[in-house]
Design a protein around this motif. Structure first.
Motif, PDB file in Angstrom:
ATOM      1  N   ARG A  80     -72.662  18.622  -2.880  1.00  0.00           N
ATOM      2  CA  ARG A  80     -73.000  18.389  -1.553  1.00  0.00           C
ATOM      3  C   ARG A  80     -71.725  17.846  -0.726  1.00  0.00           C
ATOM      4  N   GLU A  81     -71.280  18.350   0.324  1.00  0.00           N
ATOM      5  CA  GLU A  81     -70.369  17.775   1.162  1.00  0.00           C
ATOM      6  C   GLU A  81     -70.858  18.086   2.760  1.00  0.00           C
ATOM      7  N   GLY A  82     -71.636  17.088   3.192  1.00  0.00           N
ATOM      8  CA  GLY A  82     -72.345  17.131   4.457  1.00  0.00           C
ATOM      9  C   GLY A  82     -73.468  18.191   4.472  1.00  0.00           C
ATOM     10  N   ARG A  83     -73.244  19.152   5.432  1.00  0.00           N
ATOM     11  CA  ARG A  83     -74.307  19.982   5.334  1.00  0.00           C
ATOM     12  C   ARG A  83     -74.105  21.045   4.352  1.00  0.00           C
ATOM     13  N   ASP A  84     -72.748  21.314   3.839  1.00  0.00           N
ATOM     14  CA  ASP A  84     -72.474  22.264   2.993  1.00  0.00           C
ATOM     15  C   ASP A  84     -72.658  21.975   1.665  1.00  0.00           C
ATOM     16  N   VAL A  85     -73.147  22.848   0.636  1.00  0.00           N
ATOM     17  CA  VAL A  85     -73.105  22.778  -0.734  1.00  0.00           C
ATOM     18  C   VAL A  85     -71.631  23.703  -1.290  1.00  0.00           C
ATOM     19  N   LEU A  86     -70.783  22.850  -1.880  1.00  0.00           N
ATOM     20  CA  LEU A  86     -69.581  23.567  -2.293  1.00  0.00           C
ATOM     21  C   LEU A  86     -69.937  23.897  -4.096  1.00  0.00           C
ATOM     22  N   TYR A  87     -69.333  24.805  -4.388  1.00  0.00           N
ATOM     23  CA  TYR A  87     -69.619  25.147  -5.778  1.00  0.00           C
ATOM     24  C   TYR A  87     -68.294  25.014  -6.397  1.00  0.00           C
ATOM     25  N   LEU A  88     -68.008  24.642  -7.532  1.00  0.00           N
ATOM     26  CA  LEU A  88     -66.836  24.361  -8.095  1.00  0.00           C
ATOM     27  C   LEU A  88     -66.807  25.011  -9.441  1.00  0.00           C
ATOM     28  N   ALA A  89     -65.731  25.317 -10.255  1.00  0.00           N
ATOM     29  CA  ALA A  89     -65.641  25.975 -11.603  1.00  0.00           C
ATOM     30  C   ALA A  89     -65.546  24.550 -12.326  1.00  0.00           C
ATOM     31  N   THR A  90     -66.136  24.617 -13.610  1.00  0.00           N
ATOM     32  CA  THR A  90     -66.064  23.451 -14.453  1.00  0.00           C
ATOM     33  C   THR A  90     -65.705  23.985 -15.972  1.00  0.00           C
ATOM     34  N   PRO A  91     -64.867  23.023 -16.662  1.00  0.00           N
ATOM     35  CA  PRO A  91     -64.317  23.541 -18.049  1.00  0.00           C
ATOM     36  C   PRO A  91     -65.310  23.724 -19.062  1.00  0.00           C
ATOM     37  N   ARG A  92     -66.337  22.987 -19.051  1.00  0.00           N
ATOM     38  CA  ARG A  92     -67.347  22.753 -20.168  1.00  0.00           C
ATOM     39  C   ARG A  92     -67.528  24.180 -20.947  1.00  0.00           C
ATOM     40  N   GLY A  93     -67.966  25.213 -20.298  1.00  0.00           N
ATOM     41  CA  GLY A  93     -68.449  26.310 -20.745  1.00  0.00           C
ATOM     42  C   GLY A  93     -67.381  27.036 -21.592  1.00  0.00           C
ATOM     43  N   THR A  94     -66.177  27.250 -20.699  1.00  0.00           N
ATOM     44  CA  THR A  94     -65.085  27.921 -21.501  1.00  0.00           C
ATOM     45  C   THR A  94     -64.455  27.204 -22.524  1.00  0.00           C
ATOM     46  N   GLU A  95     -64.541  25.579 -22.509  1.00  0.00           N
ATOM     47  CA  GLU A  95     -64.072  25.193 -23.858  1.00  0.00           C
ATOM     48  C   GLU A  95     -64.844  25.217 -24.934  1.00  0.00           C
ATOM     49  N   LEU A  96     -66.252  25.574 -24.829  1.00  0.00           N
ATOM     50  CA  LEU A  96     -67.364  25.802 -25.594  1.00  0.00           C
ATOM     51  C   LEU A  96     -66.869  27.208 -26.313  1.00  0.00           C
ATOM     52  N   ALA A  97     -66.695  28.047 -25.466  1.00  0.00           N
ATOM     53  CA  ALA A  97     -66.654  29.450 -25.820  1.00  0.00           C
ATOM     54  C   ALA A  97     -65.276  29.475 -26.452  1.00  0.00           C
ATOM     55  N   SER A  98     -64.112  28.999 -25.889  1.00  0.00           N
ATOM     56  CA  SER A  98     -62.940  29.166 -26.831  1.00  0.00           C
ATOM     57  C   SER A  98     -62.834  28.283 -27.930  1.00  0.00           C
ATOM     58  N   LYS A  99     -63.433  27.406 -28.276  1.00  0.00           N
ATOM     59  CA  LYS A  99     -63.588  26.712 -29.403  1.00  0.00           C
ATOM     60  C   LYS A  99     -64.475  27.708 -30.544  1.00  0.00           C
ATOM     61  N   TRP A 100     -65.450  28.387 -30.073  1.00  0.00           N
ATOM     62  CA  TRP A 100     -66.193  29.235 -30.917  1.00  0.00           C
ATOM     63  C   TRP A 100     -65.260  30.563 -31.276  1.00  0.00           C
ATOM     64  N   GLU A 143     -62.528  29.107 -33.780  1.00  0.00           N
ATOM     65  CA  GLU A 143     -63.159  29.151 -35.057  1.00  0.00           C
ATOM     66  C   GLU A 143     -63.379  30.271 -35.865  1.00  0.00           C
ATOM     67  N   ASN A 144     -63.935  30.989 -34.974  1.00  0.00           N
ATOM     68  CA  ASN A 144     -64.235  32.541 -35.717  1.00  0.00           C
ATOM     69  C   ASN A 144     -62.932  33.344 -36.000  1.00  0.00           C
ATOM     70  N   GLY A 145     -62.180  33.206 -34.821  1.00  0.00           N
ATOM     71  CA  GLY A 145     -60.966  33.937 -35.229  1.00  0.00           C
ATOM     72  C   GLY A 145     -60.173  33.519 -36.584  1.00  0.00           C
ATOM     73  N   ALA A 161     -61.426  32.181 -39.088  1.00  0.00           N
ATOM     74  CA  ALA A 161     -62.260  32.833 -40.277  1.00  0.00           C
ATOM     75  C   ALA A 161     -61.898  34.221 -40.746  1.00  0.00           C
ATOM     76  N   TRP A 162     -61.883  35.094 -39.486  1.00  0.00           N
ATOM     77  CA  TRP A 162     -61.171  36.620 -39.873  1.00  0.00           C
ATOM     78  C   TRP A 162     -60.140  36.501 -40.418  1.00  0.00           C
ATOM     79  N   ASP A 163     -59.193  35.636 -39.850  1.00  0.00           N
ATOM     80  CA  ASP A 163     -57.912  35.568 -40.491  1.00  0.00           C
ATOM     81  C   ASP A 163     -57.840  35.207 -42.153  1.00  0.00           C
ATOM     82  N   ARG A 164     -58.583  34.368 -42.444  1.00  0.00           N
ATOM     83  CA  ARG A 164     -58.767  34.261 -43.798  1.00  0.00           C
ATOM     84  C   ARG A 164     -59.349  35.219 -44.682  1.00  0.00           C
ATOM     85  N   ARG A 165     -60.266  35.824 -44.071  1.00  0.00           N
ATOM     86  CA  ARG A 165     -60.742  37.009 -44.488  1.00  0.00           C
ATOM     87  C   ARG A 165     -59.863  38.296 -45.011  1.00  0.00           C
ATOM     88  N   LEU A 166     -59.019  38.416 -43.541  1.00  0.00           N
ATOM     89  CA  LEU A 166     -57.954  39.610 -43.760  1.00  0.00           C
ATOM     90  C   LEU A 166     -57.126  39.249 -44.690  1.00  0.00           C
TER      91      LEU A 166
END
Length: 106
Positions: free
Chosen positions: A64-84, A87-89, A91-96
């Motif tokens: 909240r900034e005065g009367r406005d509500v600003l929305y900002l991108a945050t890194p947490r979600g992409t960090e979790l997805a990248s880590k996943w 890790e899975n990539g 595992a596939w490299d080892r299998r291949l």
């Protein structure tokens, strides 16, 4: 972690949410729901619902900034997805590699 990663992929699977997220990434100082809906075929209210889903997935937050509500991108979600993905990539490299070695030895 698995359910959190699922939320990220689910949130980004939707074209509209992905476009909103990309616009937030491009504007580090944040955007309002009104600004996000300006050049969109989606209503402001629908944008807010998409932003709530992005927030639940750790991809956006509101400020909240005065009367406005600003929305900002945050890194947490992409960090979790990248880590996943890493890790899975790995595992596939080892299998291949094992499959390649087995085929070579045959």
């Amino acid at each position: 972690m698995r359910s959190e990663v699922s939320e990220v992929f689910s949130a980004l699977a939707d074209d509209t949410r992905r476009a909103i997220y990309e616009r937030l990434l491009a504007q580090p100082s944040g955007l309002t729901a009104t600004q996000l809906s300006k050049d969109s075929s989606v209503s402001r209210q629908a944008i807010v619902k998409h932003l709530q889903l992005l927030g639940g997935a750790g991809l956006a937050r509101s400020l909240r900034e005065g009367r406005d509500v600003l929305y900002l991108a945050t890194p947490r979600g992409t960090e979790l997805a990248s880590k996943w993905l890493v890790e899975n990539g790995a595992a596939w490299d080892r299998r291949l590699a094992a499959l390649q070695k087995r085929a070579k030895d045959s």
